[in-house]
Write a protein that holds these residues in place. Structure first.
Motif, short mmCIF file in Angstrom:
data_model
loop_
_atom_site.label_atom_id
_atom_site.label_comp_id
_atom_site.label_asym_id
_atom_site.label_seq_id
_atom_site.Cartn_x
_atom_site.Cartn_y
_atom_site.Cartn_z
N ARG A 168 30.58 48.97 55.67
CA ARG A 168 29.70 47.82 55.51
C ARG A 168 30.15 47.19 54.13
NH1 ARG A 168 24.38 46.32 55.67
NH2 ARG A 168 23.29 45.83 53.92
N ASP A 169 30.76 47.83 53.06
CA ASP A 169 31.10 47.20 51.77
C ASP A 169 32.23 46.42 52.06
OD1 ASP A 169 29.28 48.74 50.34
OD2 ASP A 169 30.52 50.29 49.55
N ALA A 170 32.15 45.13 51.52
CA ALA A 170 33.01 44.08 51.75
C ALA A 170 33.74 43.39 50.74
CB ALA A 170 32.35 42.97 52.79
N ALA A 171 34.62 42.59 50.52
CA ALA A 171 35.09 42.03 49.45
C ALA A 171 35.77 40.52 49.84
CB ALA A 171 36.24 42.83 48.90
N VAL A 172 35.94 39.81 49.15
CA VAL A 172 36.64 38.26 49.39
C VAL A 172 37.98 38.28 48.61
CG1 VAL A 172 36.34 35.88 48.91
CG2 VAL A 172 34.49 37.37 49.59
N ILE A 173 38.93 37.53 49.59
CA ILE A 173 40.12 37.21 48.78
C ILE A 173 40.41 35.79 48.88
CG2 ILE A 173 41.51 37.75 50.97
CD1 ILE A 173 43.69 38.72 49.16
N ALA A 174 40.62 35.13 47.82
CA ALA A 174 41.20 33.92 47.52
C ALA A 174 42.45 33.48 47.20
CB ALA A 174 40.21 33.00 46.56
N HIS A 175 43.31 32.77 48.11
CA HIS A 175 44.71 32.70 48.07
C HIS A 175 45.11 31.16 47.44
CE1 HIS A 175 46.25 35.89 50.57
NE2 HIS A 175 45.04 35.76 51.03
N PHE A 176 45.78 31.23 46.49
CA PHE A 176 46.10 30.20 45.84
C PHE A 176 47.59 30.04 45.19
CE2 PHE A 176 44.30 32.65 42.66
CZ PHE A 176 44.73 32.41 41.77
N GLY A 177 48.27 29.11 44.76
CA GLY A 177 49.53 29.31 44.43
C GLY A 177 49.49 29.01 42.73
N ASP A 178 51.07 29.08 42.26
CA ASP A 178 50.91 29.06 40.71
C ASP A 178 50.67 27.73 40.23
OD1 ASP A 178 54.20 27.76 40.86
OD2 ASP A 178 53.65 28.76 42.38
N GLY A 179 50.88 26.64 41.05
CA GLY A 179 50.41 25.27 40.56
C GLY A 179 48.90 25.19 40.60
N ALA A 180 48.23 25.62 41.66
CA ALA A 180 46.72 25.78 41.45
C ALA A 180 46.23 26.34 40.60
CB ALA A 180 46.03 26.28 42.95
N SER A 181 46.90 27.44 39.80
CA SER A 181 46.39 28.29 38.65
C SER A 181 46.06 27.23 37.45
CB SER A 181 47.33 29.06 38.31
OG SER A 181 48.41 28.68 37.67
#
Length: 393
Positions: free
Chosen positions: A185-198
């Protein structure tokens, strides 16, 4: 890394999970498989815990297959663009381990918010590669249903998906699927981005909200050294993972060309989020061996020596060497994977050319859940315009 915050999820618990090794002069990069294909130990992360030797070998063989097929998706799409079948393509060459390691660390109930380059993660979530090609061919707006794979649509606006991910993670908290102790049941989210987006404001705002609300989100930054033509040295004075400390949550840098380490670190970060301990920033330190997109010419801004240096750290080659050296895979296995890659290439070439053009009026279909008067008027006006051309609808 420890945190100086005082809210939920801050404090000694972060030390227990991520330890002190990435501060106070300790080893900076988490690595479990060297570029030469040698297994090494790390004080905080390990691969294969709870697996038998056979299970571990099978998992690594699976990683190898995943990376080879992902690279084939990338090279075929690049070739299709060169032949005029795609309008553009965002390459991932060299970043296969970062994507497969992160993608395979997910559970079915976790949710992914990608950029426009997460072809390997999409593959891990069961998205048909032809759906990716349709987007870049311009015949649909992303034909996969995010509800089927818990994989969001590609995001072109740089960094915007990190805010989407944080909001979704906060919604998970309110839905009661975080910190219940139920692994199904327990869930999480992962967000992908690049060094430029940081460097984008959206990303930093997402960090603030995630920290303030202890949101179950993993910020996964693929630091491939280049924000199009801007090198990482011009974007930050400190390693990117260290930025997390200023927002009040842990950061960790992993060898993004090491699929075992990427898997182990992402798995730990996701589990921490599922348990209600809040966000983590994972910096996957890798390199973009190809171009930013097929409209880019990287020879104008980077040295060929740098590319050759990183080719020696190829994520697929190191796993292949490890499997061969330890007798965990024979030539028949590698030939079978190559045959599967060839079949996938044929499927993509033929399938891409057969993708149908969309009906012009279909652009109005999913603008709103319920059609507004203004949208209806626009549809009718465009339909009337199309009627002036024979067979245009």
């Amino acid at each position: 890394m420890t945190s100086t915050g005082s809210g939920p999820g801050f404090g000694p618990d972060l030390v227990e999970v991520f330890g002190p090794s990435q501060q106070d002069g300790g080893p900076e990069l988490v690595q479990l498989l060297t570029p030469e294909g040698e297994r090494v130990e790390h004080p905080e992360f390990s691969f294969g815990d709870g697996m038998s030797a056979d299970e571990e070998a099978e998992t690594i063989r699976g990683f190898y297959r995943d990376m080879v097929l992902t690279r084939r998706i990338d090279t075929e799409a690049t070739a299709l663009q060169r032949h005029g079948e795609l309008g553009i393509w965002a390459q991932l060459l060299g970043q296969e381990a970062a994507q497969i390691g992160a993608g395979r660390a997910l559970r079915p109930q976790d949710y992914v918010f990608p950029t426009y380059r997460e072809h390997g993660v999409a593959y891990c979530r069961g998205v048909d590669p032809l759906s990716l090609l349709g987007l870049f061919r311009g015949v649909d707006q992303g034909s996969w249903d995010p509800a089927d794979n818990n994989f969001g649509l590609y995001t072109i606006v740089i960094g915007a998906q990190t805010l989407h991910a944080t909001g979704y993670a906060m919604g998970m908290q309110r839905d009661g699927v975080v910190g219940t102790g139920d692994p199904d049941r327990d869930a999480a989210v992962i967000a992908h981005f690049g060094d430029g987006a940081s460097s984008q404001g959206d990303v930093n705002e997402a960090f603030i909200f995630a920290a303030s609300y202890n949101a179950p989100v993993v910020f996964f930054c693929q630091n491939n050294q280049w924000a199009i033509s801007e090198p990482i040295e011009r974007q930050t004075r400190i390693p990117l993972y260290q930025r997390a400390l200023g927002f009040g949550f842990p950061g960790v840098r992993v060898d993004g060309n090491d699929v075992l380490a990427t898997y182990a670190v992402t798995q730990a970060a996701l589990q921490r989020a599922r348990e209600g301990q809040g966000p983590t920033l994972v910096e996957a330190y890798t390199y973009r061996m190809g171009a930013h997109t097929t409209t880019d010419d990287p020879t104008r801004y980077r040295l060929s020596d740098d590319v050759e240096h990183w080719k020696l750290k190829d994520p697929i080659a190191r796993v292949q060497v490890y499997l061969k050296r330890n007798g965990l895979a024979d030539e028949a296995f590698f030939e079978a994977v190559q045959d599967e890659a060839n079949d996938l290439g044929h499927h993509l070439r033929e399938g891409c050319k057969a993708l149908p053009d969309p009906a012009p009026l279909s652009m109005f279909d999913h603008v709103y859940a319920e059609e507004t008067e203004e949208l209806r008027a626009q549809r009718e006006g465009f339909a009337a315009y199309l009627d002036t051309f024979e067979g245009a609808r």
